[in-house]
Write a protein that holds these residues in place. Structure first.
Motif, PDB file in Angstrom:
ATOM      1  N   ASP A 178       0.900  -1.200   0.017  1.00 13.11           N
ATOM      2  CA  ASP A 178       0.052  -0.096  -0.053  1.00 13.11           C
ATOM      3  C   ASP A 178       0.806   1.288   0.202  1.00 13.11           C
ATOM      4  O   ASP A 178       0.301   2.481   0.388  1.00 13.11           O
ATOM      5  CB  ASP A 178      -0.767   0.059   1.139  1.00 13.11           C
ATOM      6  N   ALA A 179       2.117   0.971  -0.411  1.00 16.74           N
ATOM      7  CA  ALA A 179       2.844   2.344  -0.557  1.00 16.74           C
ATOM      8  C   ALA A 179       2.610   3.280  -1.515  1.00 16.74           C
ATOM      9  O   ALA A 179       2.129   2.798  -2.731  1.00 16.74           O
ATOM     10  CB  ALA A 179       4.481   1.846  -0.734  1.00 16.74           C
ATOM     11  N   SER A 180       2.516   4.580  -1.273  1.00 23.16           N
ATOM     12  CA  SER A 180       2.182   5.808  -2.212  1.00 23.16           C
ATOM     13  C   SER A 180       3.167   6.294  -3.191  1.00 23.16           C
ATOM     14  O   SER A 180       3.066   7.130  -3.761  1.00 23.16           O
ATOM     15  CB  SER A 180       1.400   6.731  -1.562  1.00 23.16           C
ATOM     16  N   GLU A 181       4.676   5.700  -2.992  1.00 26.81           N
ATOM     17  CA  GLU A 181       5.516   6.308  -3.536  1.00 26.81           C
ATOM     18  C   GLU A 181       6.718   5.014  -3.635  1.00 26.81           C
ATOM     19  O   GLU A 181       6.639   3.990  -2.824  1.00 26.81           O
ATOM     20  CB  GLU A 181       6.168   7.489  -2.879  1.00 26.81           C
ATOM     21  N   GLY A 182       7.722   5.351  -4.900  1.00 24.65           N
ATOM     22  CA  GLY A 182       8.740   4.361  -4.719  1.00 24.65           C
ATOM     23  C   GLY A 182       8.425   3.053  -5.320  1.00 24.65           C
ATOM     24  O   GLY A 182       7.178   2.857  -5.846  1.00 24.65           O
ATOM     25  N   GLY A 183       9.010   2.080  -5.651  1.00 26.09           N
ATOM     26  CA  GLY A 183       8.874   0.906  -6.340  1.00 26.09           C
ATOM     27  C   GLY A 183       9.925   0.160  -6.845  1.00 26.09           C
ATOM     28  O   GLY A 183      11.143   0.622  -6.108  1.00 26.09           O
ATOM     29  N   GLY A 207       4.063   2.417  -6.433  1.00 29.68           N
ATOM     30  CA  GLY A 207       3.353   3.253  -5.760  1.00 29.68           C
ATOM     31  C   GLY A 207       3.246   4.734  -6.037  1.00 29.68           C
ATOM     32  O   GLY A 207       4.095   5.268  -6.470  1.00 29.68           O
ATOM     33  N   MET A 208       1.985   5.085  -6.076  1.00 24.68           N
ATOM     34  CA  MET A 208       1.719   6.453  -6.517  1.00 24.68           C
ATOM     35  C   MET A 208       0.746   7.172  -5.674  1.00 24.68           C
ATOM     36  O   MET A 208      -0.047   6.351  -5.002  1.00 24.68           O
ATOM     37  CB  MET A 208       0.961   6.306  -7.980  1.00 24.68           C
ATOM     38  N   GLU A 209       0.625   8.363  -5.438  1.00 32.30           N
ATOM     39  CA  GLU A 209      -0.172   8.999  -5.084  1.00 32.30           C
ATOM     40  C   GLU A 209      -1.409   9.183  -5.555  1.00 32.30           C
ATOM     41  O   GLU A 209      -1.619   9.260  -6.829  1.00 32.30           O
ATOM     42  CB  GLU A 209      -0.054  10.498  -4.731  1.00 32.30           C
ATOM     43  N   LEU A 210      -2.572   9.116  -4.920  1.00 30.25           N
ATOM     44  CA  LEU A 210      -4.250   9.052  -5.427  1.00 30.25           C
ATOM     45  C   LEU A 210      -5.012  10.108  -4.853  1.00 30.25           C
ATOM     46  O   LEU A 210      -5.253  10.159  -3.674  1.00 30.25           O
ATOM     47  CB  LEU A 210      -4.862   7.693  -5.401  1.00 30.25           C
ATOM     48  N   ALA A 212      -4.912  13.791  -3.202  1.00 36.90           N
ATOM     49  CA  ALA A 212      -4.355  14.616  -2.016  1.00 36.90           C
ATOM     50  C   ALA A 212      -4.090  13.509  -0.901  1.00 36.90           C
ATOM     51  O   ALA A 212      -2.890  13.701  -0.051  1.00 36.90           O
ATOM     52  CB  ALA A 212      -4.826  15.815  -1.614  1.00 36.90           C
ATOM     53  N   ASN A 213      -5.037  12.646  -0.507  1.00 37.86           N
ATOM     54  CA  ASN A 213      -4.943  11.713   0.418  1.00 37.86           C
ATOM     55  C   ASN A 213      -5.028  10.180   0.116  1.00 37.86           C
ATOM     56  O   ASN A 213      -5.456   9.419   1.045  1.00 37.86           O
ATOM     57  CB  ASN A 213      -6.036  12.190   1.523  1.00 37.86           C
ATOM     58  N   GLY A 214      -4.494   9.783  -1.021  1.00 37.12           N
ATOM     59  CA  GLY A 214      -4.503   8.361  -1.240  1.00 37.12           C
ATOM     60  C   GLY A 214      -3.564   7.771  -1.897  1.00 37.12           C
ATOM     61  O   GLY A 214      -2.364   8.407  -2.178  1.00 37.12           O
ATOM     62  N   PHE A 215      -3.600   6.548  -2.160  1.00 43.67           N
ATOM     63  CA  PHE A 215      -2.514   5.787  -2.958  1.00 43.67           C
ATOM     64  C   PHE A 215      -3.023   4.897  -3.935  1.00 43.67           C
ATOM     65  O   PHE A 215      -4.431   4.517  -3.771  1.00 43.67           O
ATOM     66  CB  PHE A 215      -1.778   5.178  -1.951  1.00 43.67           C
ATOM     67  N   ALA A 216      -2.156   4.810  -4.752  1.00 44.82           N
ATOM     68  CA  ALA A 216      -2.558   3.334  -5.784  1.00 44.82           C
ATOM     69  C   ALA A 216      -1.217   2.718  -5.984  1.00 44.82           C
ATOM     70  O   ALA A 216      -0.240   3.318  -6.234  1.00 44.82           O
ATOM     71  CB  ALA A 216      -3.078   4.073  -6.981  1.00 44.82           C
ATOM     72  N   ASN A 217      -1.071   1.528  -5.628  1.00 46.90           N
ATOM     73  CA  ASN A 217       0.100   0.519  -5.753  1.00 46.90           C
ATOM     74  C   ASN A 217      -0.218  -0.393  -6.835  1.00 46.90           C
ATOM     75  O   ASN A 217      -1.210  -1.226  -6.687  1.00 46.90           O
ATOM     76  CB  ASN A 217       0.372   0.005  -4.497  1.00 46.90           C
ATOM     77  N   VAL A 218       0.622  -0.496  -7.949  1.00 44.75           N
ATOM     78  CA  VAL A 218       0.568  -1.189  -9.177  1.00 44.75           C
ATOM     79  C   VAL A 218       1.528  -2.326  -9.401  1.00 44.75           C
ATOM     80  O   VAL A 218       2.522  -2.032  -9.007  1.00 44.75           O
ATOM     81  CB  VAL A 218       0.245  -0.146 -10.315  1.00 44.75           C
ATOM     82  N   THR A 219       1.247  -3.387  -9.596  1.00 45.92           N
ATOM     83  CA  THR A 219       2.137  -4.518  -9.627  1.00 45.92           C
ATOM     84  C   THR A 219       1.844  -5.310 -11.213  1.00 45.92           C
ATOM     85  O   THR A 219       0.702  -5.455 -11.497  1.00 45.92           O
ATOM     86  CB  THR A 219       2.031  -5.690  -8.599  1.00 45.92           C
ATOM     87  N   LEU A 220       2.902  -5.508 -11.898  1.00 49.73           N
ATOM     88  CA  LEU A 220       2.771  -6.110 -13.266  1.00 49.73           C
ATOM     89  C   LEU A 220       3.785  -7.221 -13.292  1.00 49.73           C
ATOM     90  O   LEU A 220       4.970  -6.718 -12.942  1.00 49.73           O
ATOM     91  CB  LEU A 220       3.127  -4.974 -14.447  1.00 49.73           C
ATOM     92  N   GLU A 221       3.243  -8.428 -13.696  1.00 48.74           N
ATOM     93  CA  GLU A 221       4.197  -9.397 -13.823  1.00 48.74           C
ATOM     94  C   GLU A 221       3.833 -10.245 -15.110  1.00 48.74           C
ATOM     95  O   GLU A 221       2.728 -10.327 -15.475  1.00 48.74           O
ATOM     96  CB  GLU A 221       4.173 -10.517 -12.723  1.00 48.74           C
TER      97      GLU A 221
END
Length: 830
Positions: A178-183, A207-210, A212-221
């Motif tokens: 659930d990180a909102s930054e980095g990867g 991880g990305m900000e969604l 002002a107060n949220g996150f989107a964490n995306v994984t691709l394999e």
């Protein structure tokens, strides 16, 4: 400096491996003593792993992604000894979605959660896994990419009173990042020591900000892996080649299947909408193409295609039976026979008579596979009212589909006009869940949780192409109808089959003192079709002193038969006493099954008991937990029943594809009781030495299953398979050493004795050794080289695999039978 470090790490790995040889036959789960906060097995509030009333293993993301395999089921097998999964060659759709076991129970006795929410089942019902999994209908964990996970929590306790149906053996909760930054990104490539099974995968997480107060964490394999082949030429195939038949070498392949276009995409998201309301959810899409082999069809004796009653099977194609084809029906048992060769030569020149030696003279080995697609969307809102009441409402829809194909086969009743490749149809499982959950603290020490759930499961059978299930005209002359190996689904048995249930629960925890925790839960559940059930769970955790504590639970549970188990039909070609036999599975409600004694299915019921202790001796953390699971009205496939002519006519009238070709049939039944008991022992510690630190872990699992009672529909072979196919004893011991940017790991895993029902013999246990060596190139990137099963253990060789189906090793080897696998990985963090 580097050479010295490498020498030290090599010496350390060798010492670990050597020392493991004198350890007792016990097992444990790596990382299980990580003191993290867990949410599985408790609704009142998150607790540390040693504060819960039942054991919870915590497996970290790093532990999973540092391994060579990309299938989460295999990754968990290396970390949790009570979790087992093996290769499934020639197992129909179970090759596409492999069944797993937790604590010696069937796959659908373990509940799968993602972010604390129930996950949907797979499309696959396991028809022929050869053991406790036969007839099961569980979830597909392989659709979850390891890089998407923050950790995995494995609750080793029955929890049906908390979560509902299926949680008899335990609960596996996959917690998403659930990180909102980095990867990070990873590139992984590997190959088996025999030069096959090439694997190449890319995985990335960001991880990305969604807002002002949220996150989107995306994984691709994404990636693929080639098949492995651990076969020897069958004696019958070698004899055919010597006689001049154009048979492939090997005629039949045993090993891991091709997995191509293996795509997994996960998005976990959340946003704080107001000070007291949060939006959350996740979505995933996964798909892969899987292709594996079936059994070889011998061109002299395969019934319904080449032969009948020991003679060549010859069809009269004139339409009025004037072809005088009986002259070619010679003895086909000896491939070197001059009479057989003359008959085949004559057939090739005769347009009125047909045998498949004219068009497929070398026999054939069907290829079975399909595309597995998995789609999920879950979204919810949660918050807290001014009076302190926490609320959480969510909706979930998950779908898993297997769109099958079978190639290089025939519908023999179509004769020379048969296609060779077929679309036999599909299975699809769709689950829809609605949940409303609430929590309230009555005081500083008493927490109450309550809620409701509505759930609908739908199982779909999609019809195949017409040529995959029809009688093409030669059926009346003894040629098999439908596709040979996996008959297509006819419109008569296809359709959507659903079932709904509603549940309410109450769950409470009381911190009686700083040393004593009491927990209780009760759940009422009502199902369409077979009524209601009420289950409870009681638990306690008592800390004797600052170093030791004890915990125990007592609970009841249930597992409801699924819509697929209630309605699906299937025909599998299996080996029975060395002979290929078409075995059909028909619903228990079918009149033919009812005549054999089948009755309406009902839920399985269980009584669970666990007791154990946790603590520290010096620098060593220890947990020990005993468990006992008694299950009544256990659901399984019945023994084989022979079909009469009237039975066959009845099945054909009901639209069961290939009914004319079924030698025997089975059905689901609640017909036996089991006692599954054992213990889990976990020890972990850390030492500073050799210029760095080493994490040491030992995990032991011992599990036995005993059939305590059985009815008339379970035979001795089935009972032995239930009790002995899976090893009683598993253990892992590992050392993970970190020093100056280097990391070295050595892990020894033991898999105890197992039974192979296809051979009717037992195999001795095996030790498997894994090693990893990684180096940080800089603050952002690292490289790793590693080997799994480096001493190339594949199980003891069969006494004479060539005399049977050509498999060199037991297909039920619990660690797999493809041998050593070597791989390299590059990682970049940002």
């Amino acid at each position: 400096m580097k050479n010295t470090s490498i020498l030290k790490l090599t010496t350390l790995s060798a010492a670990i491996i050597a020392s493991s040889a004198v350890l007792p036959s016990v097992a444990f789960a790596e990382g299980a003593m990580v003191e993290e906060i867990v949410t599985t097995g408790t609704r009142a509030k998150a607790r540390s792993a040693t504060d819960t009333v039942a054991a919870v293993d915590v497996i970290t993301s790093a532990e999973l992604t540092n391994q060579g395999d990309m299938d989460v089921a295999n990754l968990l097998r290396n970390s949790v000894p009570s979790f087992s999964v093996n290769d499934q060659p020639i197992s129909d759709a179970a090759t596409l979605v492999r069944p797993f076991q937790l604590r010696g129970m069937a796959p659908d006795h373990s509940l799968i959660l993602v972010n604390n929410k129930r996950r949907h089942r797979a499309n696959v019902i396991v028809w022929s896994a050869g053991g406790i999994s036969d007839g099961s209908h569980g979830a597909d964990v392989s659709t979850i990419p390891g890089m998407a996970l923050k950790n995995v929590e494995v609750l080793r306790d029955g929890a049906a009173a908390m979560y509902g149906s299926d949680a008899l053996a335990g609960v596996i909760n996959f917690k998403l990042k659930d990180a909102s930054e980095g990867g990070s990104v990873q590139l992984r490539m590997g190959q088996y020591a025999e030069g096959d099974g090439d694997m190449a995968y890319f995985a990335g997480n960001m991880g990305m900000e969604l807002g002002a107060n949220g996150f989107a964490n995306v994984t691709l394999e994404y990636g693929s892996s080639d098949e492995t082949v651990r076969s020897e030429q069958r004696n019958d195939a070698a004899g055919l080649i010597a006689a001049g038949f154009p048979v492939a070498d090997p005629a039949q392949k045993w090993g891991r299947p091709f997995v191509d276009n293996d795509l997994k995409l996960f998005v976990n998201f959340g946003s704080q909408l107001t000070d007291s309301v949060e939006l959350y959810g996740y979505a995933n899409y996964a798909s892969k193409d899987v292709d594996g082999g079936f059994y070889f069809r011998n061109p002299t004796n395969r019934g319904g295609v080449y032969a009948k009653d020991g003679n060549l099977l010859v069809g009269d194609t004139t339409g009025d039976m004037s072809g005088n084809c009986s002259q070619y029906a010679v003895d086909a048992s000896d491939p070197t026979s001059s009479a057989l060769a003359a008959a085949i030569t004559g057939l090739k020149a005769d347009d009125n008579c047909f045998n498949f030696n004219e068009t497929i003279p070398g026999g054939f080995t069907p290829r079975f596979g399909g595309t597995v697609t998995d789609v999920t969307f879950m979204m919810g809102l949660k918050g807290e009212l001014e009076n302190g009441l926490s609320w959480d409402v969510s909706a979930y829809r998950g779908e898993n589909e297997g769109d099958f194909y079978i190639n290089n086969t025939v519908n023999a009743s179509l004769g020379e006009n048969t296609p060779r490749n077929f679309d036999p149809g599909l299975y699809r499982q769709t689950d829809v869940n609605f949940n409303a959950d609430f929590k309230y603290s009555l005081s500083d020490t008493v927490s109450l949780a309550f809620g409701a759930e509505h759930r609908t499961e739908e199982f779909t059978i999609g019809a195949g192409q017409k040529e995959s299930y029809i009688d093409g005209g030669l059926g009346v002359q003894g040629f098999s109808t439908s596709t040979n190996g996996f008959p297509g689904f006819s419109p008569d048995i296809s359709g959507d089959f659903d079932r709904s249930n509603d549940a309410v629960y109450v769950d409470g925890e009381w911190d009686v003192s700083e040393d004593l925790l009491l927990a209780a839960a009760v759940r009422f559940e009502d199902f369409d079709g077979f009524g209601s059930t009420t289950n409870y769970r009681l638990g306690a955790n008592y800390k004797i002193d600052e170093n030791f504590g004890i915990r125990a639970t007592l609970s009841t549970g249930f597992k409801a038969p699924t819509s697929g188990q209630l309605n699906a039909s299937n025909i599998s070609t299996l080996i029975d006493n060395g002979v290929l036999v078409n075995k059909g599975v028909i619903p228990a409600t079918n009149p033919v099954a009812a005549f054999a004694g089948a009755t309406e299915l009902k839920p399985e019921e269980s009584e669970n008991f666990t007791v154990g202790f946790f603590g520290s001796v010096g620098e060593v953390d220890i947990t020990f937990d005993y468990f006992n699971i008694d299950v009544t009205d256990r659901l399984t496939l019945s023994k084989d029943f022979s079909l009469t002519t009237a039975d066959i006519a009845s099945l054909a009238a009901a639209g069961v594809s290939g009914a004319d070709d079924i030698a025997v049939f089975r059905f689901f039944t609640n017909d036996f009781e089991t006692k599954t008991s054992g213990f889990d022992l976990v020890l972990s510690t850390s030492t500073d030495w050799m210029g760095g630190s080493t994490d040491w872990n030992l995990a032991v699992n011992h599990t036995t299953t005993e059939v305590t009672s059985r009815g008339e529909y379970i035979d001795d072979d089935r009972e032995r398979s239930i009790e002995e196919v899976s090893p009683d004893t598993r253990y892992n011991i590992s050392a993970n050493h970190m020093m100056d940017g280097w990391r070295a790991l050595a892990r020894v895993s033991y898999f105890g004795d197992w039974y192979d029902p296809n051979q009717g013999m037992s195999y001795d246990g095996e030790h498997v050794v894994d090693v990893e060596l990684s180096y940080d190139l800089n603050e952002s990137s690292s490289v790793m080289i590693a080997g799994q099963n480096i001493f190339d253990e594949a199980g003891s060789k069969k006494h004479n695999g060539a005399a049977g189906a050509g498999n060199t090793y037991s297909e039920f080897a619990p660690m797999g039978f493809s041998g050593a696998f070597w791989y390299a990985k590059y990682s970049y963090n940002f």
